[in-house]
Structure formats: structure tokens, C-alpha cells
Design a protein around this motif. Structure first.
Motif, PDB file in Angstrom:
ATOM      1  N   ALA A   1     -34.828 -34.355  34.237  1.00  0.00           N
ATOM      2  CA  ALA A   1     -33.642 -35.799  34.131  1.00  0.00           C
ATOM      3  C   ALA A   1     -32.430 -35.087  34.739  1.00  0.00           C
ATOM      4  O   ALA A   1     -32.092 -33.900  34.479  1.00  0.00           O
ATOM      5  CB  ALA A   1     -33.414 -36.034  32.810  1.00  0.00           C
ATOM      6  N   LEU A   2     -31.649 -36.111  35.165  1.00  0.00           N
ATOM      7  CA  LEU A   2     -30.214 -35.678  35.517  1.00  0.00           C
ATOM      8  C   LEU A   2     -29.501 -36.074  34.226  1.00  0.00           C
ATOM      9  O   LEU A   2     -29.564 -37.096  33.739  1.00  0.00           O
ATOM     10  CB  LEU A   2     -29.776 -36.649  36.748  1.00  0.00           C
ATOM     11  N   ALA A   3     -28.504 -35.049  33.736  1.00  0.00           N
ATOM     12  CA  ALA A   3     -27.807 -35.428  32.563  1.00  0.00           C
ATOM     13  C   ALA A   3     -26.518 -35.483  32.934  1.00  0.00           C
ATOM     14  O   ALA A   3     -25.762 -34.746  33.814  1.00  0.00           O
ATOM     15  CB  ALA A   3     -28.183 -34.069  31.496  1.00  0.00           C
ATOM     16  N   THR A   4     -25.614 -36.616  32.183  1.00  0.00           N
ATOM     17  CA  THR A   4     -24.020 -36.634  32.227  1.00  0.00           C
ATOM     18  C   THR A   4     -23.570 -36.443  31.013  1.00  0.00           C
ATOM     19  O   THR A   4     -24.426 -36.742  29.981  1.00  0.00           O
ATOM     20  CB  THR A   4     -23.689 -37.959  33.040  1.00  0.00           C
ATOM     21  N   PHE A   5     -22.164 -36.139  30.937  1.00  0.00           N
ATOM     22  CA  PHE A   5     -21.811 -35.847  29.673  1.00  0.00           C
ATOM     23  C   PHE A   5     -20.827 -36.767  29.468  1.00  0.00           C
ATOM     24  O   PHE A   5     -19.781 -37.350  30.228  1.00  0.00           O
ATOM     25  CB  PHE A   5     -21.165 -34.469  29.517  1.00  0.00           C
ATOM     26  N   GLY A   6     -20.958 -37.802  28.292  1.00  0.00           N
ATOM     27  CA  GLY A   6     -20.135 -38.844  27.985  1.00  0.00           C
ATOM     28  C   GLY A   6     -19.077 -38.264  26.892  1.00  0.00           C
ATOM     29  O   GLY A   6     -19.363 -37.786  25.732  1.00  0.00           O
ATOM     30  N   ILE A   7     -17.934 -38.398  27.093  1.00  0.00           N
ATOM     31  CA  ILE A   7     -16.765 -38.089  26.307  1.00  0.00           C
ATOM     32  C   ILE A   7     -16.377 -39.166  25.346  1.00  0.00           C
ATOM     33  O   ILE A   7     -16.178 -40.142  25.520  1.00  0.00           O
ATOM     34  CB  ILE A   7     -15.376 -37.778  27.027  1.00  0.00           C
ATOM     35  N   GLU A   8     -16.291 -38.586  23.770  1.00  0.00           N
ATOM     36  CA  GLU A   8     -16.026 -39.742  22.809  1.00  0.00           C
ATOM     37  C   GLU A   8     -14.635 -40.344  23.159  1.00  0.00           C
ATOM     38  O   GLU A   8     -13.881 -39.551  23.322  1.00  0.00           O
ATOM     39  CB  GLU A   8     -16.072 -38.963  21.512  1.00  0.00           C
ATOM     40  N   PRO A   9     -14.544 -41.543  23.320  1.00  0.00           N
ATOM     41  CA  PRO A   9     -13.439 -42.004  23.655  1.00  0.00           C
ATOM     42  C   PRO A   9     -12.163 -42.072  22.607  1.00  0.00           C
ATOM     43  O   PRO A   9     -12.544 -42.356  21.492  1.00  0.00           O
ATOM     44  CB  PRO A   9     -13.503 -43.363  24.151  1.00  0.00           C
ATOM     45  N   ALA A  10     -10.899 -41.514  22.926  1.00  0.00           N
ATOM     46  CA  ALA A  10      -9.884 -41.493  22.048  1.00  0.00           C
ATOM     47  C   ALA A  10      -9.247 -42.827  21.932  1.00  0.00           C
ATOM     48  O   ALA A  10      -8.196 -42.820  21.078  1.00  0.00           O
ATOM     49  CB  ALA A  10      -9.028 -40.543  22.365  1.00  0.00           C
ATOM     50  N   GLY A  11      -9.484 -43.778  23.012  1.00  0.00           N
ATOM     51  CA  GLY A  11      -8.700 -44.880  22.669  1.00  0.00           C
ATOM     52  C   GLY A  11      -9.324 -45.797  24.128  1.00  0.00           C
ATOM     53  O   GLY A  11      -9.897 -45.304  24.992  1.00  0.00           O
ATOM     54  N   PRO A  12      -8.778 -47.021  24.268  1.00  0.00           N
ATOM     55  CA  PRO A  12      -9.270 -47.976  25.134  1.00  0.00           C
ATOM     56  C   PRO A  12      -8.497 -47.535  26.609  1.00  0.00           C
ATOM     57  O   PRO A  12      -7.860 -48.440  27.238  1.00  0.00           O
ATOM     58  CB  PRO A  12      -8.853 -49.315  24.639  1.00  0.00           C
ATOM     59  N   GLU A  13      -9.169 -46.517  27.281  1.00  0.00           N
ATOM     60  CA  GLU A  13      -8.333 -45.817  28.315  1.00  0.00           C
ATOM     61  C   GLU A  13      -8.610 -46.756  29.525  1.00  0.00           C
ATOM     62  O   GLU A  13     -10.111 -47.008  29.785  1.00  0.00           O
ATOM     63  CB  GLU A  13      -8.835 -44.653  28.586  1.00  0.00           C
ATOM     64  N   THR A  14      -7.884 -47.143  30.371  1.00  0.00           N
ATOM     65  CA  THR A  14      -8.294 -48.093  31.711  1.00  0.00           C
ATOM     66  C   THR A  14      -8.646 -47.221  32.623  1.00  0.00           C
ATOM     67  O   THR A  14      -8.705 -47.743  33.837  1.00  0.00           O
ATOM     68  CB  THR A  14      -7.598 -49.094  31.781  1.00  0.00           C
ATOM     69  N   GLY A  15      -8.024 -45.902  32.610  1.00  0.00           N
ATOM     70  CA  GLY A  15      -8.039 -45.023  33.836  1.00  0.00           C
ATOM     71  C   GLY A  15      -9.322 -44.439  34.195  1.00  0.00           C
ATOM     72  O   GLY A  15      -9.608 -43.716  35.089  1.00  0.00           O
ATOM     73  N   TYR A  16     -10.398 -44.383  33.194  1.00  0.00           N
ATOM     74  CA  TYR A  16     -11.597 -43.786  33.368  1.00  0.00           C
ATOM     75  C   TYR A  16     -12.673 -44.814  33.408  1.00  0.00           C
ATOM     76  O   TYR A  16     -12.890 -45.971  32.902  1.00  0.00           O
ATOM     77  CB  TYR A  16     -11.806 -42.968  32.160  1.00  0.00           C
ATOM     78  N   GLY A  17     -13.979 -44.359  34.134  1.00  0.00           N
ATOM     79  CA  GLY A  17     -15.170 -45.205  33.985  1.00  0.00           C
ATOM     80  C   GLY A  17     -15.666 -44.770  32.696  1.00  0.00           C
ATOM     81  O   GLY A  17     -15.579 -43.936  31.987  1.00  0.00           O
ATOM     82  N   TYR A  18     -16.802 -45.424  32.303  1.00  0.00           N
ATOM     83  CA  TYR A  18     -17.544 -45.501  31.136  1.00  0.00           C
ATOM     84  C   TYR A  18     -18.995 -45.540  31.216  1.00  0.00           C
ATOM     85  O   TYR A  18     -19.471 -45.730  32.454  1.00  0.00           O
ATOM     86  CB  TYR A  18     -17.182 -46.808  30.062  1.00  0.00           C
ATOM     87  N   ILE A  19     -19.620 -45.026  30.322  1.00  0.00           N
ATOM     88  CA  ILE A  19     -21.257 -44.837  30.259  1.00  0.00           C
ATOM     89  C   ILE A  19     -21.563 -45.624  29.137  1.00  0.00           C
ATOM     90  O   ILE A  19     -21.056 -45.001  27.891  1.00  0.00           O
ATOM     91  CB  ILE A  19     -21.635 -43.412  30.432  1.00  0.00           C
ATOM     92  N   GLN A  20     -22.547 -46.572  29.291  1.00  0.00           N
ATOM     93  CA  GLN A  20     -23.120 -47.043  28.062  1.00  0.00           C
ATOM     94  C   GLN A  20     -24.476 -46.429  27.668  1.00  0.00           C
ATOM     95  O   GLN A  20     -25.276 -46.580  28.659  1.00  0.00           O
ATOM     96  CB  GLN A  20     -23.290 -48.381  28.200  1.00  0.00           C
ATOM     97  N   ARG A  21     -24.655 -45.899  26.448  1.00  0.00           N
ATOM     98  CA  ARG A  21     -25.820 -45.270  26.156  1.00  0.00           C
ATOM     99  C   ARG A  21     -26.814 -46.339  25.814  1.00  0.00           C
ATOM    100  O   ARG A  21     -26.454 -47.462  25.293  1.00  0.00           O
ATOM    101  CB  ARG A  21     -25.880 -44.376  24.935  1.00  0.00           C
ATOM    102  N   GLY A  22     -28.090 -45.777  25.927  1.00  0.00           N
ATOM    103  CA  GLY A  22     -29.485 -46.778  25.786  1.00  0.00           C
ATOM    104  C   GLY A  22     -29.982 -46.112  24.477  1.00  0.00           C
ATOM    105  O   GLY A  22     -29.349 -45.714  23.650  1.00  0.00           O
ATOM    106  N   GLU A  23     -31.180 -46.220  24.728  1.00  0.00           N
ATOM    107  CA  GLU A  23     -32.062 -45.737  23.573  1.00  0.00           C
ATOM    108  C   GLU A  23     -32.228 -44.031  23.349  1.00  0.00           C
ATOM    109  O   GLU A  23     -31.861 -43.514  24.503  1.00  0.00           O
ATOM    110  CB  GLU A  23     -33.443 -46.250  23.650  1.00  0.00           C
ATOM    111  N   PRO A  24     -32.323 -43.542  22.360  1.00  0.00           N
ATOM    112  CA  PRO A  24     -32.418 -42.223  22.278  1.00  0.00           C
ATOM    113  C   PRO A  24     -33.545 -41.727  23.191  1.00  0.00           C
ATOM    114  O   PRO A  24     -34.372 -42.133  23.495  1.00  0.00           O
ATOM    115  CB  PRO A  24     -32.855 -41.792  20.798  1.00  0.00           C
ATOM    116  N   SER A  25     -33.219 -40.503  23.939  1.00  0.00           N
ATOM    117  CA  SER A  25     -33.979 -39.854  24.741  1.00  0.00           C
ATOM    118  C   SER A  25     -35.126 -39.159  24.065  1.00  0.00           C
ATOM    119  O   SER A  25     -34.921 -38.225  23.069  1.00  0.00           O
ATOM    120  CB  SER A  25     -33.143 -38.998  25.769  1.00  0.00           C
TER     121      SER A  25
END
Length: 358
Positions: A140-164
């Protein structure tokens, strides 16, 4: 058989224009000590240096930054590091392809990290790497999703799906989201399961090259040819210029991650910031009783909520001002001074564009 060690791949091609006048094309922000007494590049190296299971790093940078990278690597005592010198900037997907080939193009995992980010809790990051590693070793290719500290508009987002099923604590990626408007960012935070996309990846070199060949074959071919025709000088690797210049320019997100089904996200909260503006640096810095973050020969009187920095040989005094960014940087060609309201920090690129020679 012993599993191959992870090779950190440090991407160091950014120009850091939003931190002008201290960050310049000749010495961009990753080679400045902006948050600690070490450069951001050196801090990035330190996250994995000496940790079990990690090899010496591979650095990808342009010709003008090799000297800075070598200086930091030498200061860190890393003699085995190699530097890939890009003939020209072609964004992150080709840069990572060069590194994957240099890593042997086999089952060795590569940990791709931008060189100009801050992590105040690197132990949390190392734990997330450990969590993602079983899925990565399985392809698999893994990316790291940073727990958001607020509704930042300057970053892209990753939506998680089902547990791997491949790695506890990781999830399939449901979708990648471009930098959203504020209402969409607020909705994603309210819904949960969304993370900031920090541009940090862990994957086997061969898995990345296979995914690149499937989604961007012209890029994959150009990068393979560039490395096949490369020349080495000491610790530096020089890909074939003509072959590399034939590569399209694209980010790993667009060229690979959004087009590849076998992608997982590992959520993590490592105290991360991309230090993308002077405002972000103000938030990270230590403040006086009036909310000012000052560095260098600085005097503040009746000043509140401001970021004030002066390099050696420059003195700054402020009186009766609030929420300002005041930066003075003495360089070979003279002293550049920036004065801008805190809430206009993202407009600095307009200054750089106007000056042209910053």
C-alpha cells in the motif's frame, strides 16, 4: 530475512516566498533557523536520525541548495546521506520517482517528508509510521493525515474510509479534498474523519514506481531514463538533464495518490505546521506579556500581538502599533524590511512578484 530499513526522502525544492525577506531563492526557509536554533531542514533530518529501522537519508534539491544541504548533513554527522540534484523543478511526483530509483526501486520503504515543516511531537509521528508500516510492506501507499486543529482553508484534506485490514490504526482513503472554502472546512470538521493533507508519505519504492507507471507513464519513463543516465560525484547524484526535462510536472497527489486504489491514511497529531506564513510562525513562537514574538535587537513599546525579527546588524524599535509583522533581513545586497498587518500575511507574494529579484 531482515526487512529493509526505511530510507527518509527529504524534499527540499521549495522557495518559501511567503516568508520573505528572510526566505529567498538563494536561501529558502528550510535552510533557516526559524523555530529553533537549527534549520528546518536539520530538524527534519533529526526526526529519524538514530532511530531504529531507518537508514541514512536521501535529499532531493536544486543545484543552488546543495551547499546548504551538505552543511546541515555534515553538522548532523550524517556521512552516508546522498543528495539528488534536480536539473529543474518538476514538482513532487518526479522528485519522488528519482528518489525511489536511488533507493533501489525494490521493496525498500521510503518515507517522503518536506524539509520545511515543524513537528513538536516527533514521537507521535514515529508511532504513526510504525502503525502504517505493515500496510506499506504489503504494497500500500500510505499518507499521514494530520488531526485538524481548526477549519483551515489553506490545506487540502483527506477523508478516511473503512479501517484497513492490513494495518491497525490506518484507514482506506475515501477521497482527497482540494483546499476548501471555510464553510466546507467547517462541515468536514463537524463530520469528523477528515484530516489535513501534510504531503508526507510512506511507501515501498517499487510500489510507488508501479503506481506512477500506471497513472503517469510519460513521467515514469522520463524519470527512469534520467536516473539510468545519472552521474555521481561524491555523495551527489546528477540525473540526466535532458531526460528529466522531458518529464511532465505534477504533484504526487494529482499524479498518483488520487488515482491509485491501494492507499491508506494514518491519522496523527504530531504538533504539525507547515510554517506557511509569518502568522503561522507567530503562533509557534514564544510571546511576551503583550503577545509579541520578537527576535534579534528589538525594542517594543506599547506594542501588542506583533511578530518582529531583526537579523544581525539591524535594530528595530516599535511604538504604539498592534498586530504587525516587521521583519528586517540584512543581506549581501543590503537590508530588506517588511512591514505588513498580521491579517495580510498571505499577500506577501505580491511584494515578491513586484520586486522580482527577491
Amino acid at each position: 530475512m531482515t526487512a529493509p530499513a526505511i530510507i527518509p526522502v527529504i524534499l527540499s525544492g521549495g522557495s518559501g516566498t511567503r516568508l520573505w525577506p528572510m526566505s529567498t531563492p538563494a536561501r529558502p526557509k528550510q535552510f533557516l533557523p526559524l523555530v529553533t536554533d537549527r534549520t528546518m531542514f536539520a530538524e527534519t533530518i533529526a526526526r529519524t536520525q538514530g532511530q531504529p529501522g531507518f537508514a541514512a537519508p536521501l535529499v532531493v534539491c536544486g543545484p543552488g541548495h546543495v551547499e546548504h544541504a551538505l552543511a546541515d548533513l555534515t553538522a548532523a554527522g550524517i556521512a552516508q546521506a546522498r543528495i539528488i540534484v534536480e536539473p529543474a523543478a518538476r514538482n513532487t511526483a518526479p522528485a519522488i520517482a528519482l528518489a525511489a530509483h536511488a533507493a533501489g526501486a525494490g521493496d525498500t520503504p521510503i518515507l517522503v517528508m518536506p524539509s520545511d515543516h515543524v513537528m513538536t511531537d516527533p514521537a507521535a509521528f514515529l508511532a504513526a509510521i510504525e502503525a502504517a508500516l505493515p500496510a506499506v510492506r504489503a504494497g500500500a501507499l500510505a499518507t499521514f493525515g494530520i488531526e485538524p486543529a481548526g477549519p483551515e482553508t489553506g490545506y487540502g484534506y483527506i477523508q478516511r474510509g473503512e479501517p484497513s485490514a492490513a494495518a491497525l490504526g490506518t484507514f482506506a482513503v475515501a477521497r482527497f479534498v482540494e483546499k476548501p472554502p471555510l464553510d466546507a472546512a467547517q462541515a468536514m470538521l463537524a463530520a469528523g474523519g477528515h484530516y489535513w493533507n501534510a504531503g508526507i508519505f510512506l511507501m515501498r519504492a517499487d510500489a510507488y514506481l508501479a503506481a506512477l507507471a500506471a497513472s503517469a507513464p510519460a513521467m515514469a519513463q522520463a524519470c527512469a531514463a534520467a536516473m539510468a543516465g545519472s552521474a555521481a560525484t561524491g555523495s551527489t547524484i546528477h540525473p540526466d538533464s535532458a531526460a528529466f526535462l522531458a518529464s511532465p510536472s505534477d504533484s504526487i497527489d494529482y499524479a498518483v495518490m488520487e488515482k491509485t486504489p491501494n492507499v491508506v491514511v494514518a491519522p496523527v497529531d504530531p504538533g504539525w505546521s507547515d510554517v506557511g506564513s509569518w502568522t503561522a510562525l507567530h503562533a509557534l513562537a514564544q510571546h511576551d506579556a503583550h503577545g509579541n514574538a520578537a527576535q534579534g535587537n528589538v525594542l517594543t513599546i506599547d506594542t501588542n500581538g506583533s511578530l518582529i525579527r531583526a537579523t544581525a546588524g539591524v535594530r528595530i524599535a516599535t511604538l504604539g502599533v498592534d498586530n504587525l509583522i516587521v521583519i528586517a533581513n540584512a543581506g549581501p545586497a543590503g537590508t530588506d524590511v517588511l512591514v505588513i498587518p498580521m491579517d495580510r500575511a498571505q499577500d506577501i507574494k505580491r511584494i515578491v512578484d513586484q520586486l522580482g529579484d527577491a
